[in-house]
Write an enzyme that holds these catalytic residues in place. Structure first.
Site, short mmCIF file in Angstrom:
data_model
loop_
_atom_site.label_atom_id
_atom_site.label_comp_id
_atom_site.label_asym_id
_atom_site.label_seq_id
_atom_site.Cartn_x
_atom_site.Cartn_y
_atom_site.Cartn_z
N ASP A 8 -39.29 -145.48 13.65
CA ASP A 8 -39.31 -144.35 12.72
C ASP A 8 -40.29 -143.34 13.33
O ASP A 8 -41.51 -143.52 13.26
CB ASP A 8 -39.78 -144.84 11.34
CG ASP A 8 -40.08 -143.70 10.38
OD1 ASP A 8 -39.83 -142.52 10.73
OD2 ASP A 8 -40.57 -143.98 9.26
N LYS A 70 -43.05 -132.67 15.54
CA LYS A 70 -41.65 -132.99 15.24
C LYS A 70 -40.93 -131.75 14.72
O LYS A 70 -39.73 -131.59 14.89
CB LYS A 70 -41.61 -134.11 14.20
CG LYS A 70 -40.22 -134.55 13.80
CD LYS A 70 -40.26 -135.86 13.05
CE LYS A 70 -38.96 -136.19 12.38
NZ LYS A 70 -39.03 -137.46 11.65
N GLU A 147 -32.73 -141.11 8.77
CA GLU A 147 -33.81 -141.82 8.08
C GLU A 147 -33.39 -142.36 6.71
O GLU A 147 -33.63 -143.53 6.42
CB GLU A 147 -35.05 -140.91 7.97
CG GLU A 147 -35.75 -140.80 9.32
CD GLU A 147 -36.68 -139.61 9.45
OE1 GLU A 147 -36.98 -138.96 8.44
OE2 GLU A 147 -37.11 -139.32 10.58
N ASP A 170 -36.26 -138.52 0.43
CA ASP A 170 -37.33 -138.81 1.40
C ASP A 170 -38.13 -137.54 1.67
O ASP A 170 -37.65 -136.63 2.33
CB ASP A 170 -36.68 -139.34 2.69
CG ASP A 170 -37.73 -139.69 3.77
OD1 ASP A 170 -38.92 -139.46 3.54
OD2 ASP A 170 -37.33 -140.18 4.84
P1 ADP Z 1 -43.34 -138.69 8.09
O1 ADP Z 1 -42.32 -139.74 7.83
O2 ADP Z 1 -42.79 -137.32 8.13
O3 ADP Z 1 -44.22 -139.00 9.22
P2 ADP Z 1 -44.77 -139.79 5.88
O4 ADP Z 1 -43.65 -140.35 5.10
O5 ADP Z 1 -45.67 -140.74 6.59
O6 ADP Z 1 -44.28 -138.66 6.85
O7 ADP Z 1 -45.61 -138.88 4.88
C1 ADP Z 1 -46.71 -138.17 5.30
C2 ADP Z 1 -47.11 -137.19 4.25
O8 ADP Z 1 -47.44 -137.90 3.06
C3 ADP Z 1 -48.33 -136.39 4.64
O9 ADP Z 1 -48.11 -135.01 4.37
C4 ADP Z 1 -49.41 -136.98 3.76
O10 ADP Z 1 -50.40 -136.01 3.42
C5 ADP Z 1 -48.63 -137.38 2.53
N1 ADP Z 1 -49.31 -138.41 1.75
C6 ADP Z 1 -49.73 -139.62 2.14
N2 ADP Z 1 -50.38 -140.26 1.14
C7 ADP Z 1 -50.37 -139.43 0.08
C8 ADP Z 1 -50.90 -139.48 -1.27
N3 ADP Z 1 -51.56 -140.53 -1.71
N4 ADP Z 1 -50.69 -138.42 -2.06
C9 ADP Z 1 -50.04 -137.34 -1.62
N5 ADP Z 1 -49.53 -137.21 -0.38
C10 ADP Z 1 -49.69 -138.23 0.46
MG MG Z 2 -40.60 -140.51 7.42
#
Ligand code: ADP
Ligand code: MG
Length: 579
Positions: A8, A70, A147, A170
């Site tokens: 991922d 990305k 995804e 998502d």
């Molecule tokens: P990606 O798959 O695009 O890498 P993720 O699914 O890991 O992203 O999500 C990352 C996002 O989630 C970031 O913008 C982060 O700030 C947000 N995030 C993570 N934990 C929290 C939380 N507890 N509350 C709000 N936003 C969150």
């Molecule tokens: Mg993701």
């Protein structure tokens, strides 16, 4: 046979999984964590760092760091870090290389094959760039999958007998996807997809950042140039506040000074949940459109969805949760860890490709998220007008798919035709995304209206191939739309591989220690100047001990640093759990 790993490759975090002993299993990185931040930095001694250590550097040395790249996939944009210039494909390949190494360390064998997930709404350029990033990292990319489809595979794998209509929403760091699907006796059918590839948790951070800067009478773009250290630390404060608002009614944002430092006297802004909701309202409104479209395209009435599944880190925001709840009138859920469900699904896809016994009763069908077509001209009486769009593969068609259309020459003795290929839904091509062109020549002279057969084939990776065929001569022309992605020619690819190979990487074993150093460096900016000297001395000592090969010195230096950090109010191991 070496196993296929599932990756991922996220905007914020990347994960890797493998199918073993009949189960998808996550692979830990050198820190023992499943989440590797998608951040790359180049240190002053020209070493590449990927992951959490690089993420710490982002605050203290933003000019040596790249993140959220990305969002630049499939574009020409270049990023300069620490004197090196990269495009997003190359930066992604560094993240992939790091995951590959973690997988090799975990599995105790070399890894060659991978499945990489992409947002369903990634266009052709972005998909090709992802595939190339894999190749640059030395991976044979067996499949690119969407995804939300991967998330659904995790559900399908664990709940095979179920008969369900699911909608997966998502919201990650940079992208937003909505996918409707049906699960029936192990068969998983993706029905519709919509999304935005420029909407995610980062945009929520940005809104908070602009708000906090505006309160200081500053403007983001200007501040980024003039006070990069202030902005990078403030961005982190804003993200922390955003996350805090997921579990508490208000949150504090400390305003750093010009050097990006915070201390007891730093001004503090407080934001309440209601203020945050108002601030991000335009973003919430943008979530509504793709949700409505995916539902409409699925032809399933919203109340008939048995499960509304929210995944991605940004789903933790209360504002997002309640927005989705009010849209569907049911409580959204995710019975798996929302961060992990996509990587696990990629491993299930690997098992499907490997014909693993554990998935022999599973079948999955995916769809093409966009309409694909070509440019035509239309006749209005005696007038002809160019620029119209002829859809050939309609959005949400099950893939793989191959469709044929016949276009005709417009003029007598026309010897060639240019086939312009587009992706999108608009009536006029100028409003769609141009993917590439295919020149058909050698048409024998004669009257207008000679047929050219066009075949569009969209494969399981979501990559398009266009073929043209002249029935009169039997001549065939074809175009695989890779040449519009970056690093197109074999030479470019070779040069990029050489460039990446010339970079030095820290040994994997050093990663944890380096992370601690970067973490402690970040703490320097958050303590009083009096404590600073003492902390710096302890960091110096630890850094020296790392390269010394003297185990005892190293261990006591590490312990000393951890104790000092904890005395300053920074619990390293606790923070790591939450980072
Ligand atoms: P990606 O798959 O695009 O890498 P993720 O699914 O890991 O992203 O999500 C990352 C996002 O989630 C970031 O913008 C982060 O700030 C947000 N995030 C993570 N934990 C929290 C939380 N507890 N509350 C709000 N936003 C969150
Ligand atoms: Mg993701």
């Amino acid at each position: 046979m070496t196993p296929i790993i599932g990756i991922d490759l996220g905007t914020s975090n990347s994960l890797c999984a493998v199918f073993e002993s009949g189960q998808p299993t996550l692979i830990p990185n050198a820190h023992g964590s499943f989440l590797t931040p998608s951040v790359v930095s180049i240190s002053a001694d020209n070493h590449v760092l990927v992951g959490s250590a690089a993420k710490e550097t982002r605050i203290t040395q933003p000019d040596r760091c790249a993140w959220v790249f990305k969002r630049l996939m499939g574009t020409d944009r270049k990023v300069e870090i620490g004197g090196h210039v990269f495009n997003a494909t190359e930066l992604s390949s560094l993240v992939l290389q790091s995951l590959k190494q973690d997988a090799e360390a975990y599995l105790g064998q070399e890894v060659h094959d991978a499945i990489i997930t992409v947002p369903a709404y990634f266009n052709d350029h972005q998909r090709n760039a992802t595939k190339q990033a894999g190749e640059l990292a030395g991976l044979n990319v067996r499949r690119i999958i969407n995804e939300p489809t991967a998330a659904a595979l995790t559900y399908g794998f664990h709940d095979r007998g179920a008969e369900k209509k699911l909608i997966v929403i998502d919201l990650g760091g940079g992208t937003f996807d909505v996918t409707a699907m049906e699960v029936f006796e192990g068969t998983l059918e993706i029905i519709s997809t919509a999304g935005e590839s420029m909407l995610g948790g980062e945009d929520f951070n940005d809104r908070l950042l602009s708000w906090a800067l505006a309160a200081q009478k500053m403007q983001v773009e200007l501040a980024e140039i003039k006070q990069p250290l202030l902005v990078s630390r403030l961005r982190q404060e804003c993200e922390a506040a955003k996350c805090a608002l997921s579990s508490q009614p208000d949150a504090a944002i400390r305003i750093p000074n010009q050097q990006g430092e915070i201390d007891q006297n730093s001004p503090v802004l407080t934001i309440t949940g209601d203020q945050f909701k108002e601030l991000v309202d335009p973003l919430l409104k943008r979530l509504a459109r793709p949700i409505a479209r995916a539902v409409r395209d699925s032809r399933i009435p919203p109340e008939e969805f048995t499960d509304v599944i929210l995944v991605g880190g940004a789903k933790r925001m209360n504002v997002v949760h309640s927005f989705v709840r009010s849209f569907f009138g049911v409580e959204p859920k995710c019975s798996f860890n929302p961060d992990e469900v996509v990587a696990l699904g990629a491993a299930v896809q690997a098992a499907l490709i490997e014909d693993d016994q554990a998935v022999e009763d599973m079948v999955m069908t995916d769809i093409c998220p966009f309409t694909l077509g070509t440019e035509i001209s239309k006749e209005f009486g005696s007038r002809r007008s160019d620029g119209y769009y002829l859809p050939i593969i309609h959005r949400n068609t099950t893939i793989p798919v191959s469709r044929e259309e016949i276009v005709c020459t417009l003029h007598p003795n026309q010897r060639h035709v240019m086939i312009n290929v587009y992706q999108g839904e608009a009536r006029k091509v100028e409003d769609n995304l141009f993917l590439g062109k295919l020149e058909v020549n050698g048409i024998p002279p004669g009257p207008s209206g000679k047929p050219v057969h066009l075949r569009f084939t969209y494969d399981l990776n979501g990559i398009l191939e266009v073929e043209a065929y002249l029935p009169e001569t039997g001549k065939k022309f074809s175009l695989v739309l890779t040449q519009y992605a970056k690093l197109s020619s074999a030479n470019d690819l070779k040069a990029a591989v050489q460039k990446l190979q010339s970079l030095k990487f820290y040994p994997r074993d050093d990663a944890r220690n380096l992370h601690l150093v970067r973490y402690a460096e970040r703490v320097i900016g958050e303590i009083s100047p009096f404590q600073r000297n003492e902390l710096e001395a302890v960091i110096d000592n630890f850094e020296q001990s790392m390269g010394s090969g003297e185990r005892e010195w190293f261990e006591s230096a590490r312990e000393g640093l951890l104790t000092m950090l904890s005395a300053l109010g920074f619990d390293y191991s606790e923070d790591q759990k939450h980072s």
